[in-house]
Design a protein around this motif. Structure first.
Motif, PDB file in Angstrom:
ATOM      1  N   THR A 152      38.095  43.374  52.408  1.00 26.03           N
ATOM      2  CA  THR A 152      39.416  43.571  52.649  1.00 26.03           C
ATOM      3  C   THR A 152      40.119  42.807  53.825  1.00 26.03           C
ATOM      4  O   THR A 152      40.825  42.139  53.854  1.00 26.03           O
ATOM      5  N   THR A 153      38.307  42.733  54.652  1.00 28.40           N
ATOM      6  CA  THR A 153      38.939  41.376  55.984  1.00 28.40           C
ATOM      7  C   THR A 153      39.059  39.656  55.269  1.00 28.40           C
ATOM      8  O   THR A 153      39.585  39.351  55.737  1.00 28.40           O
ATOM      9  N   ASN A 154      38.378  39.559  54.554  1.00 25.64           N
ATOM     10  CA  ASN A 154      38.456  38.959  53.186  1.00 25.64           C
ATOM     11  C   ASN A 154      39.910  38.047  52.676  1.00 25.64           C
ATOM     12  O   ASN A 154      40.143  37.353  53.147  1.00 25.64           O
ATOM     13  N   PHE A 155      40.250  39.557  52.110  1.00 23.41           N
ATOM     14  CA  PHE A 155      41.782  39.482  51.510  1.00 23.41           C
ATOM     15  C   PHE A 155      42.448  39.142  52.551  1.00 23.41           C
ATOM     16  O   PHE A 155      43.435  38.095  52.449  1.00 23.41           O
ATOM     17  N   ALA A 156      42.486  39.367  53.829  1.00 20.59           N
ATOM     18  CA  ALA A 156      43.418  39.224  54.629  1.00 20.59           C
ATOM     19  C   ALA A 156      44.113  38.641  55.486  1.00 20.59           C
ATOM     20  O   ALA A 156      44.741  37.773  55.936  1.00 20.59           O
ATOM     21  N   SER A 157      43.126  37.922  55.355  1.00 25.46           N
ATOM     22  CA  SER A 157      43.263  36.042  55.567  1.00 25.46           C
ATOM     23  C   SER A 157      42.598  35.626  54.942  1.00 25.46           C
ATOM     24  O   SER A 157      41.828  34.145  55.594  1.00 25.46           O
ATOM     25  N   GLY A 158      42.845  35.532  53.507  1.00 29.97           N
ATOM     26  CA  GLY A 158      43.423  34.781  52.323  1.00 29.97           C
ATOM     27  C   GLY A 158      41.420  34.091  51.835  1.00 29.97           C
ATOM     28  O   GLY A 158      41.824  32.846  51.280  1.00 29.97           O
ATOM     29  N   LEU A 159      40.244  34.653  52.370  1.00 26.78           N
ATOM     30  CA  LEU A 159      39.088  34.437  52.283  1.00 26.78           C
ATOM     31  C   LEU A 159      38.475  34.944  50.783  1.00 26.78           C
ATOM     32  O   LEU A 159      38.851  36.227  50.201  1.00 26.78           O
ATOM     33  N   PRO A 160      38.790  34.294  49.800  1.00 22.79           N
ATOM     34  CA  PRO A 160      38.920  34.145  48.015  1.00 22.79           C
ATOM     35  C   PRO A 160      37.111  34.477  47.887  1.00 22.79           C
ATOM     36  O   PRO A 160      37.317  35.052  46.125  1.00 22.79           O
ATOM     37  N   LEU A 161      37.067  35.805  48.291  1.00 27.68           N
ATOM     38  CA  LEU A 161      35.860  36.905  47.964  1.00 27.68           C
ATOM     39  C   LEU A 161      36.233  37.883  47.538  1.00 27.68           C
ATOM     40  O   LEU A 161      36.130  38.894  48.939  1.00 27.68           O
ATOM     41  N   ALA A 162      36.873  38.628  46.635  1.00 29.92           N
ATOM     42  CA  ALA A 162      37.019  40.568  47.037  1.00 29.92           C
ATOM     43  C   ALA A 162      37.462  40.617  46.123  1.00 29.92           C
ATOM     44  O   ALA A 162      37.476  39.800  44.651  1.00 29.92           O
ATOM     45  N   CYS A 163      37.395  41.630  45.542  1.00 34.94           N
ATOM     46  CA  CYS A 163      37.618  42.692  44.036  1.00 34.94           C
ATOM     47  C   CYS A 163      38.074  43.398  44.181  1.00 34.94           C
ATOM     48  O   CYS A 163      38.367  44.440  45.509  1.00 34.94           O
ATOM     49  N   VAL A 164      38.158  44.132  42.950  1.00 35.59           N
ATOM     50  CA  VAL A 164      38.812  45.555  42.711  1.00 35.59           C
ATOM     51  C   VAL A 164      37.740  46.812  41.711  1.00 35.59           C
ATOM     52  O   VAL A 164      37.093  45.800  40.797  1.00 35.59           O
ATOM     53  N   SER A 165      37.255  47.669  42.475  1.00 33.63           N
ATOM     54  CA  SER A 165      36.362  48.064  41.685  1.00 33.63           C
ATOM     55  C   SER A 165      36.930  49.706  41.045  1.00 33.63           C
ATOM     56  O   SER A 165      37.429  50.656  41.859  1.00 33.63           O
ATOM     57  N   ILE A 166      36.552  49.891  39.597  1.00 31.08           N
ATOM     58  CA  ILE A 166      36.621  51.423  39.121  1.00 31.08           C
ATOM     59  C   ILE A 166      35.225  51.750  38.250  1.00 31.08           C
ATOM     60  O   ILE A 166      35.020  51.179  37.852  1.00 31.08           O
ATOM     61  N   GLY A 177      31.474  50.738  34.739  1.00 32.97           N
ATOM     62  CA  GLY A 177      31.952  49.754  35.702  1.00 32.97           C
ATOM     63  C   GLY A 177      32.464  49.258  34.949  1.00 32.97           C
ATOM     64  O   GLY A 177      32.471  48.165  34.137  1.00 32.97           O
ATOM     65  N   CYS A 178      33.834  48.196  36.429  1.00 31.65           N
ATOM     66  CA  CYS A 178      34.711  47.757  35.637  1.00 31.65           C
ATOM     67  C   CYS A 178      35.238  47.176  37.412  1.00 31.65           C
ATOM     68  O   CYS A 178      35.889  47.813  38.198  1.00 31.65           O
ATOM     69  N   VAL A 179      34.659  45.379  38.317  1.00 30.95           N
ATOM     70  CA  VAL A 179      34.669  44.863  38.716  1.00 30.95           C
ATOM     71  C   VAL A 179      35.148  43.582  38.256  1.00 30.95           C
ATOM     72  O   VAL A 179      35.734  42.390  37.127  1.00 30.95           O
ATOM     73  N   PHE A 180      36.903  43.569  39.058  1.00 29.42           N
ATOM     74  CA  PHE A 180      37.732  42.114  38.537  1.00 29.42           C
ATOM     75  C   PHE A 180      37.589  41.370  40.008  1.00 29.42           C
ATOM     76  O   PHE A 180      38.599  41.803  41.342  1.00 29.42           O
ATOM     77  N   ASN A 185      37.598  35.111  38.837  1.00 32.55           N
ATOM     78  CA  ASN A 185      38.428  34.491  38.082  1.00 32.55           C
ATOM     79  C   ASN A 185      37.374  35.333  37.140  1.00 32.55           C
ATOM     80  O   ASN A 185      36.610  34.683  36.178  1.00 32.55           O
ATOM     81  N   GLU A 186      36.749  36.331  38.036  1.00 34.21           N
ATOM     82  CA  GLU A 186      35.153  36.903  37.378  1.00 34.21           C
ATOM     83  C   GLU A 186      35.611  38.545  37.015  1.00 34.21           C
ATOM     84  O   GLU A 186      36.272  39.094  37.727  1.00 34.21           O
ATOM     85  N   LEU A 187      35.565  38.851  36.056  1.00 32.90           N
ATOM     86  CA  LEU A 187      35.072  40.338  35.461  1.00 32.90           C
ATOM     87  C   LEU A 187      34.609  40.731  34.667  1.00 32.90           C
ATOM     88  O   LEU A 187      33.535  40.155  34.357  1.00 32.90           O
ATOM     89  N   TYR A 188      33.930  41.608  35.361  1.00 33.42           N
ATOM     90  CA  TYR A 188      32.700  42.490  35.379  1.00 33.42           C
ATOM     91  C   TYR A 188      32.970  43.531  34.518  1.00 33.42           C
ATOM     92  O   TYR A 188      33.405  44.357  34.976  1.00 33.42           O
ATOM     93  N   LEU A 189      31.857  43.884  33.426  1.00 29.72           N
ATOM     94  CA  LEU A 189      32.702  44.979  32.515  1.00 29.72           C
ATOM     95  C   LEU A 189      31.316  45.780  32.275  1.00 29.72           C
ATOM     96  O   LEU A 189      29.797  44.851  31.857  1.00 29.72           O
TER      97      LEU A 189
END
Lengths: 334, 329
Positions: A152-166, A177-180, A185-189
């Motif tokens: 989230t810290t990266n995201f709030a600063s525009g640093l392009p290293l953030a993801c959603v994890s399910i 596991g699913c990480v996007f 542009n990486e989708l890990y499954l």
């Protein structure tokens, strides 16, 4: 006069025709590019043949939606486009450095709503709904574990290293596991027993590296008292003194696990000073890393069943068991 | 016809025609593209006197060169990294790095054959060799223009498949960087600056972060292999950690400099870097409104090795912490 009208009609017809052709071409092109993007996020057939086909289909769909929210704000940050976005509504949690944004909350709502509609009797453990309260324990119910934005810290600063994890758990163990990560542009499954994939390509670790050749990643997290800091620094200094290729700190534990799974990092560790992560950081990455052949344990070895403690406050994930043990030697002696 | 009169013989007429047809246009072209080096150092032209059109051309060439290098990087860093790449990445780098530099150099010299060029690949590894190389280039009076280039900054990242490596291309005039370009081919982000014209990413203006207190600062730093730099880094982490928002180690100076310029990072400091790592980024940060100095607070020059590039409101405070509390000088 008639001649004039005929020419006008002809002209009008020609313009309308050109506009229609143009619009059709644009529509077709947009469909084609959209298809292209979606194709690289197709679920590999091996995973669709696992018992978790419906879970994958749901997870990928909402992960991409949530990821688009991340990218919308993340990519606009620092540009003129940022002015037209609502502010992020940053609220701090346990400390000033630990905060959540509106998008964290929104993403968790998107994922939660989809799960509750499709699987109404499944349990859900999410970062934002847990907040700073006690994390609910895993039960035998099928359970989803969600991190709406990791980094989230990266995201709030525009640093392009953030993801959603399910992640999806059965009998208290993560099995899907699913990480996007939308800005890279990486989708890990991954599914237990069915392999791990990045953008449709199978990930397999084959090579061990010595510590001297290793890229060592860590995350300093939020504790800030002097003893904690000194201990974390001592660990890094140990790695540097023994000699490693490089050190990295990128600010997203979930991405760290995925990057170990793909060999970008040789190892990631955290938990020297209580700065270990949470179940929603570990769960999806655990499946991805293990299915890619990596070793993932807490500072203490996994129990006799080889089960990683999702509620543990430390982690080492390495491209090989041997490297994990070398790391353990260092971090448990600080 | 008087004997010996040059003007009046047939051959002399022929020679004069030849001169008009061939040599005159060549001379004109030569004068147009080559800034004449001044013999009197006390009257060196200022960068501010440079022709706008010339600066435009230098910028275009820098962009072209960096994009060509970026294409080579992307073409060799693709999805194979999850499967077959690993055994051969180090070998691949030994081919790609020089290839990128050669491509950049050829692109530059095609437009500016008389400009001087310093690339990372030309210089043996190590701090002494690097410092000597830039010093020697700056000393030589062969040309006022010197390009300072790192074809791939972040080579460890490249070898390991991390999408965090890129070319850094700077052009300096009489020792002053006037054009800087950093091109991230993975995210297709082109960071550019021309002295006096601000900084841009993909053509849109960018500016450094607006943080005004150290607690909000995201501070990036290097992960240096050298013994001395390592000690310094660890001390810095100890004093910064309790005070700043968070630390980052991304592994590419050019990327970290570019990300300071557009506010993704608040600050980037490092104890020992070479001219080709910093030249473009220093200009881009300054043109984006940031403060860029050495670790003593002095203005940046091409011979600076210890650097801190930062959002202006927190530069002095972070530098103070590094100097006074970590003892880094």
């Amino acid at each position: 006069m008639k001649h004039q009208t005929d020419s006008n009609a002809l002209l009008l017809g020609a313009v309308a025709g050109a506009a229609t052709v143009g619009a059709t071409c644009m529509w077709a092109y947009q469909k084609w590019t959209k298809n292209k993007q979606e194709n690289s996020f197709n679920i590999p057939s091996q995973l669709l043949n696992s018992p978790y086909k419906e879970q994958f289909q749901l997870a990928v769909k909402v992960a991409i939606l949530a990821g688009n929210n991340i990218a919308l704000y993340g990519n606009a940050k620092g540009t003129q486009a940022e002015a037209s976005n609502d502010d992020l509504g940053i609220e701090t949690k346990a400390s000033a450095a630990d905060f959540c944004t509106k998008i964290d909350v929104l993403n968790e709502e998107i994922v939660t709503a989809a799960i509750q509609t499709t699987f109404p009797d499944h349990a859900i453990i999410g970062e934002e709904s847990t907040g700073t309260g006690t994390i609910p324990p895993l039960t035998d119910k099928p359970t989803w574990i969600i991190d709406p934005i990791d980094g989230t810290t990266n995201f709030a600063s525009g640093l392009p290293l953030a993801c959603v994890s399910i992640a999806f758990c059965v009998n208290k163990r993560p099995v899907m596991g699913c990480v996007f990560a939308p800005m890279t542009n990486e989708l890990y499954l991954a599914a237990k027993g069915f392999g791990a994939y990045r953008n449709g390509v199978r990930i397999t670790q084959r090579q061990h590296v010595d510590l001297q050749q290793a890229v060592v990643a860590f995350e300093f997290g939020y504790p800030r008292n002097k003893q904690a800091v000194d201990n974390m620094v001592a660990a890094v200094a140990q790695f540097m003194e023994r000699g490693c290729r490089a050190t990295r700190q990128i600010g997203s534990g979930v991405l760290d696990l995925c990057w170990v799974a793909t060999g970008r990092f040789s190892l990631i560790y955290s938990g020297i000073a209580g700065e270990g992560w949470k179940p929603w950081d570990y769960a999806a990455g655990l499946v991805i890393a293990q299915e890619a052949g990596c070793a993932m344990e807490n500072f203490q070895p996994n129990n006799s069943d080889g089960v990683f403690d999702l509620y543990g406050d430390s982690i080492i994930c390495a491209i090989s068991k041997e490297l994990l043990e070398e790391c353990r030697q260092i971090v448990t002696k600080i | 016809m008087r004997q010996g009169s040059f003007v009046s013989t047939r051959w002399s007429v022929f020679a004069q025609v030849l001169a008009l047809v061939f040599i005159f246009p060549l001379a004109r072209a030569f004068v147009a593209t080559t800034p004449r080096p001044s013999k009197n150092r006390a009257r060196l032209a200022m960068a501010s006197q440079l022709d706008d059109a010339l600066l435009d051309q230098v910028l275009d060439v820098a962009i072209d060169a960096s994009k060509k290098a970026g294409e080579i990087i992307i073409g060799n860093a693709g999805p194979t990294e999850v499967t077959e790449r690993k055994a051969n990445s180090r070998d691949l780098l030994t081919l790609i790095d020089p290839l990128c530099e050669k491509t950049i150099k050829e692109t530059v010299l095609a437009s500016f054959p008389d400009h001087d060029f310093l690339g990372e690949e030309d210089v043996p590894p190590g701090k002494e060799a690097s410092a000597a190389a830039i010093a020697s280039k700056l000393e030589s009076a062969s040309n006022s223009w010197l390009w300072v280039v790192d074809p791939i900054d972040g080579t460890t990242n490249f070898v390991h498949g991390m999408p965090l490596n890129c070319p850094s291309v700077a052009a300096s005039f009489n020792g002053e960087v006037v054009v800087g370009v950093i091109f991230d081919p993975y995210r297709d982000e082109l960071f550019t600056a021309v002295k006096g014209r601000g900084a841009q990413m993909n053509g849109e203006p960018i500016s450094v972060g607006k943080q005004d207190c150290i607690g909000d600062a995201i501070v990036a730093m290097g992960s240096p292999p050298g013994e001395e730099s390592m000690q310094m880094s660890m001390k810095a982490v100890q004093v910064l950690m309790p005070k700043v928002r968070t630390l980052r180690m991304i592994g590419s100076a050019a990327i970290m400099l570019a990300w300071v310029a557009n506010g993704r990072l608040t600050c980037y400091w490092e104890y020992d870097l070479s001219s080709w790592d910093i030249a473009a980024g220093a200009l881009i940060i300054q043109e984006a409104g940031g403060k860029f100095t050495d670790l003593a607070g002095n203005d940046f020059s091409l011979q600076t090795r210890k650097i801190i590039g930062c959002a202006p409101a927190v530069h002095d405070e972070i530098l103070r912490v590094l100097r006074e509390e970590a003892g880094i000088v």
